[in-house]
Write a protein that holds these residues in place. Structure first.
Motif, mmCIF file in Angstrom:
data_model
loop_
_atom_site.group_PDB
_atom_site.id
_atom_site.type_symbol
_atom_site.label_atom_id
_atom_site.label_comp_id
_atom_site.label_asym_id
_atom_site.label_seq_id
_atom_site.Cartn_x
_atom_site.Cartn_y
_atom_site.Cartn_z
ATOM 1 N N ASP A 38 74.283 -11.800 -13.659
ATOM 2 C CA ASP A 38 74.710 -10.876 -14.708
ATOM 3 C C ASP A 38 74.050 -9.510 -14.547
ATOM 4 O OD1 ASP A 38 76.195 -12.942 -15.745
ATOM 5 O OD2 ASP A 38 74.697 -13.502 -17.248
ATOM 6 N N ILE A 39 72.764 -9.517 -14.186
ATOM 7 C CA ILE A 39 72.053 -8.261 -13.972
ATOM 8 C C ILE A 39 72.680 -7.487 -12.818
ATOM 9 C CG2 ILE A 39 69.858 -7.291 -13.183
ATOM 10 C CD1 ILE A 39 68.425 -9.436 -14.779
ATOM 11 N N ALA A 40 73.016 -8.195 -11.742
ATOM 12 C CA ALA A 40 73.622 -7.532 -10.581
ATOM 13 C C ALA A 40 74.967 -6.907 -10.931
ATOM 14 C CB ALA A 40 73.782 -8.530 -9.432
ATOM 15 N N LEU A 41 75.740 -7.559 -11.797
ATOM 16 C CA LEU A 41 77.014 -6.986 -12.231
ATOM 17 C C LEU A 41 76.803 -5.677 -12.982
ATOM 18 C CD1 LEU A 41 78.957 -10.169 -13.419
ATOM 19 C CD2 LEU A 41 79.414 -8.772 -11.390
ATOM 20 N N VAL A 42 75.770 -5.632 -13.808
ATOM 21 C CA VAL A 42 75.478 -4.396 -14.537
ATOM 22 C C VAL A 42 74.978 -3.318 -13.579
ATOM 23 C CG1 VAL A 42 74.047 -3.375 -16.359
ATOM 24 C CG2 VAL A 42 75.035 -5.635 -16.672
ATOM 25 N N TRP A 43 74.190 -3.705 -12.568
ATOM 26 C CA TRP A 43 73.787 -2.728 -11.546
ATOM 27 C C TRP A 43 75.015 -2.090 -10.914
ATOM 28 C CZ3 TRP A 43 69.858 -6.330 -8.558
ATOM 29 C CH2 TRP A 43 68.675 -6.420 -9.289
ATOM 30 N N LEU A 44 75.995 -2.929 -10.549
ATOM 31 C CA LEU A 44 77.202 -2.431 -9.897
ATOM 32 C C LEU A 44 77.973 -1.487 -10.810
ATOM 33 C CD1 LEU A 44 79.166 -2.463 -7.520
ATOM 34 C CD2 LEU A 44 80.219 -4.508 -8.512
ATOM 35 N N ALA A 45 78.167 -1.893 -12.056
ATOM 36 C CA ALA A 45 78.881 -1.038 -12.997
ATOM 37 C C ALA A 45 78.129 0.271 -13.237
ATOM 38 C CB ALA A 45 79.088 -1.781 -14.315
ATOM 39 N N ASP A 46 76.819 0.184 -13.323
ATOM 40 C CA ASP A 46 75.992 1.366 -13.526
ATOM 41 C C ASP A 46 76.125 2.328 -12.350
ATOM 42 O OD1 ASP A 46 74.011 2.290 -15.554
ATOM 43 O OD2 ASP A 46 72.735 2.495 -13.786
ATOM 44 N N LEU A 69 67.883 15.721 -11.032
ATOM 45 C CA LEU A 69 66.615 15.810 -11.762
ATOM 46 C C LEU A 69 66.736 15.212 -13.161
ATOM 47 C CD1 LEU A 69 63.723 16.864 -11.442
ATOM 48 C CD2 LEU A 69 64.467 19.012 -12.484
ATOM 49 N N MET A 70 67.883 15.436 -13.789
ATOM 50 C CA MET A 70 68.097 14.879 -15.121
ATOM 51 C C MET A 70 68.066 13.352 -15.088
ATOM 52 S SD MET A 70 71.360 15.412 -17.694
ATOM 53 C CE MET A 70 71.217 17.199 -17.649
ATOM 54 N N SER A 71 68.633 12.774 -14.039
ATOM 55 C CA SER A 71 68.662 11.312 -13.938
ATOM 56 C C SER A 71 67.272 10.735 -13.719
ATOM 57 C CB SER A 71 69.589 10.891 -12.791
ATOM 58 O OG SER A 71 70.915 11.278 -13.058
ATOM 59 N N LEU A 72 66.430 11.457 -12.997
ATOM 60 C CA LEU A 72 65.071 10.982 -12.756
ATOM 61 C C LEU A 72 64.194 11.102 -14.002
ATOM 62 C CD1 LEU A 72 64.407 12.469 -9.204
ATOM 63 C CD2 LEU A 72 64.562 10.040 -9.789
ATOM 64 N N LEU A 73 64.324 12.207 -14.723
ATOM 65 C CA LEU A 73 63.410 12.495 -15.828
ATOM 66 C C LEU A 73 63.936 12.033 -17.184
ATOM 67 C CD1 LEU A 73 62.180 16.082 -14.816
ATOM 68 C CD2 LEU A 73 61.155 13.857 -14.300
ATOM 69 N N VAL A 74 65.236 12.148 -17.399
ATOM 70 C CA VAL A 74 65.811 11.760 -18.679
ATOM 71 C C VAL A 74 66.261 10.303 -18.639
ATOM 72 C CG1 VAL A 74 67.618 12.238 -20.378
ATOM 73 C CG2 VAL A 74 66.524 14.125 -19.130
ATOM 74 N N TYR A 75 67.037 9.945 -17.648
ATOM 75 C CA TYR A 75 67.502 8.581 -17.414
ATOM 76 C C TYR A 75 68.119 7.983 -18.674
ATOM 77 C CZ TYR A 75 67.510 3.682 -15.997
ATOM 78 O OH TYR A 75 67.889 2.388 -15.715
ATOM 79 N N ALA A 76 69.235 8.558 -19.081
ATOM 80 C CA ALA A 76 69.959 8.071 -20.250
ATOM 81 C C ALA A 76 71.419 8.449 -20.066
ATOM 82 C CB ALA A 76 69.398 8.676 -21.528
ATOM 83 N N GLY A 77 72.233 7.475 -19.686
ATOM 84 C CA GLY A 77 73.609 7.755 -19.301
ATOM 85 C C GLY A 77 74.414 8.511 -20.330
ATOM 86 N N ILE A 155 62.991 -6.674 -13.731
ATOM 87 C CA ILE A 155 63.989 -6.808 -12.667
ATOM 88 C C ILE A 155 65.231 -5.996 -13.006
ATOM 89 C CG2 ILE A 155 65.540 -8.430 -11.510
ATOM 90 C CD1 ILE A 155 63.282 -10.516 -11.742
ATOM 91 N N SER A 156 65.713 -6.126 -14.233
ATOM 92 C CA SER A 156 66.894 -5.351 -14.613
ATOM 93 C C SER A 156 66.569 -3.864 -14.721
ATOM 94 C CB SER A 156 67.450 -5.862 -15.948
ATOM 95 O OG SER A 156 66.534 -5.637 -17.005
ATOM 96 N N GLY A 157 65.399 -3.537 -15.256
ATOM 97 C CA GLY A 157 65.049 -2.130 -15.458
ATOM 98 C C GLY A 157 64.862 -1.359 -14.165
ATOM 99 N N ILE A 158 64.102 -1.918 -13.223
ATOM 100 C CA ILE A 158 63.878 -1.227 -11.955
ATOM 101 C C ILE A 158 65.171 -1.138 -11.156
ATOM 102 C CG2 ILE A 158 62.674 -1.372 -9.741
ATOM 103 C CD1 ILE A 158 60.307 -2.594 -11.209
ATOM 104 N N GLY A 159 65.948 -2.222 -11.157
ATOM 105 C CA GLY A 159 67.213 -2.203 -10.431
ATOM 106 C C GLY A 159 68.187 -1.190 -10.997
ATOM 107 N N LEU A 160 68.268 -1.110 -12.334
ATOM 108 C CA LEU A 160 69.155 -0.137 -12.956
ATOM 109 C C LEU A 160 68.725 1.290 -12.661
ATOM 110 C CD1 LEU A 160 69.897 -1.694 -16.475
ATOM 111 C CD2 LEU A 160 71.575 -1.099 -14.725
ATOM 112 N N PHE A 161 67.429 1.534 -12.713
ATOM 113 C CA PHE A 161 66.925 2.888 -12.439
ATOM 114 C C PHE A 161 67.276 3.305 -11.011
ATOM 115 C CE2 PHE A 161 63.583 5.874 -11.131
ATOM 116 C CZ PHE A 161 63.673 6.815 -12.147
ATOM 117 N N ALA A 162 67.080 2.389 -10.062
ATOM 118 C CA ALA A 162 67.397 2.700 -8.670
ATOM 119 C C ALA A 162 68.897 2.897 -8.473
ATOM 120 C CB ALA A 162 66.878 1.590 -7.755
ATOM 121 N N ALA A 163 69.706 1.991 -9.039
ATOM 122 C CA ALA A 163 71.159 2.085 -8.872
ATOM 123 C C ALA A 163 71.698 3.365 -9.476
ATOM 124 C CB ALA A 163 71.832 0.874 -9.511
#
Length: 262
Positions: A38-46, A69-77, A155-163
């Motif tokens: 389920d986490i991987a599916l959200v990574w893909l969608a993200d 820069l906004m994605s690195l510092l703000v990180y809020a879709g 696991i979900s947080g780091i993966g989402l941030f990277a994706a």
């Protein structure tokens, strides 16, 4: 001299004791079966939405470094989409920042709910606070054990941030080459995956169904009248509907076995 009371083996530590200490490293094996999928599916969608965001920002005339820069510092879709929409429409940075803060104010409640699952050190909580999103909160709150909750968050947080950041960079580099991203339906991928994840909870909990239905009605009614993102915040009022009536989770139909007694 060796004491006669000294033991060769340390006392056995129960699983609950080790969870209380909370000093172990996060492992994939800590996640219940199916959660990583389920986490991987959200990574893909993200990632799909991140490409769309990067392309929209650069295609709207912003320099490449702004969405990155906004994605690195703000990180809020949602906050990033709203801020970029204001900037590309001619709005000022103050209005864009204020809109982003308003949309992201909901994470304050998430922070209170997840504080114990981030870790005890100030470094873990500082980094973890930056990784809190709707998705990470949903995965954490769905777990029962403390070790599972901690694993689900990191696991979900780091993966989402990277994706998110990698995909935003890819979309920004593509720039206007994608043209109008709306024709690809990229914005529909993310909510579609989230809906698929919450459907089991809606089927099994009447209170969740009442809250989600009320929130959906509020958001749809407010969408034509209010700026983007504000209807989503108002949809939280749907939680009041969950307080009306008892929670009735779905229970399995009892089966009769031979030799049972009443």
């Amino acid at each position: 001299m060796r004491s006669p009371h000294r033991t060769d083996q340390p006392p056995n530590r129960t699983e609950s004791d080790s969870e209380a200490v909370g000093t172990g490293l996060v492992r994939l094996s800590d996640l219940p079966p199916g959660v990583l999928r389920d986490i991987a599916l959200v990574w893909l969608a993200d990632a799909v939405v991140g490409v769309s965001f990067g392309a929209i920002a650069v295609g709207g005339g912003l320099p490449l470094w702004v969405p990155v820069l906004m994605s690195l510092l703000v990180y809020a879709g949602s906050a990033q989409f709203s801020a970029v929409g204001l900037l590309t429409a001619g709005g000022g940075p103050v209005a864009a920042a204020a809109t982003g803060l308003l949309l992201n104010s909901r994470t304050a409640a998430f922070s209170l709910a997840l504080a114990e699952d981030l870790g005890r050190s100030w470094a873990a909580r500082l980094i973890g606070a930056h990784l809190i999103t709707d998705e990470t909160a949903a995965f954490v709150l769905a777990q029962r054990g403390r070790r599972q909750r901690k694993a689900a968050f990191w696991i979900s947080g780091i993966g989402l941030f990277a994706a998110w950041n990698v995909s935003v960079l890819a979309g920004a580099l593509a720039g206007s080459a994608l043209g109008d991203t709306d024709r690809f339906g990229l914005d529909a991928a993310f909510p579609a995956v989230l809906l698929a994840l919450v459907l089991p909870a809606l089927r099994g909990d009447s209170a969740a169904r009442r809250a989600s239905a009320a929130g959906a009605v509020i958001a749809v009614a407010a969408a034509p009248l209010l700026p983007a993102g504000v209807p989503v915040l108002l949809a939280l009022l749907g939680l009041l509907a969950a307080r009306r009536g008892p929670r009735r989770p779905r229970t399995a139909t009892p089966t009769t076995t031979h030799g049972s007694t009443s």
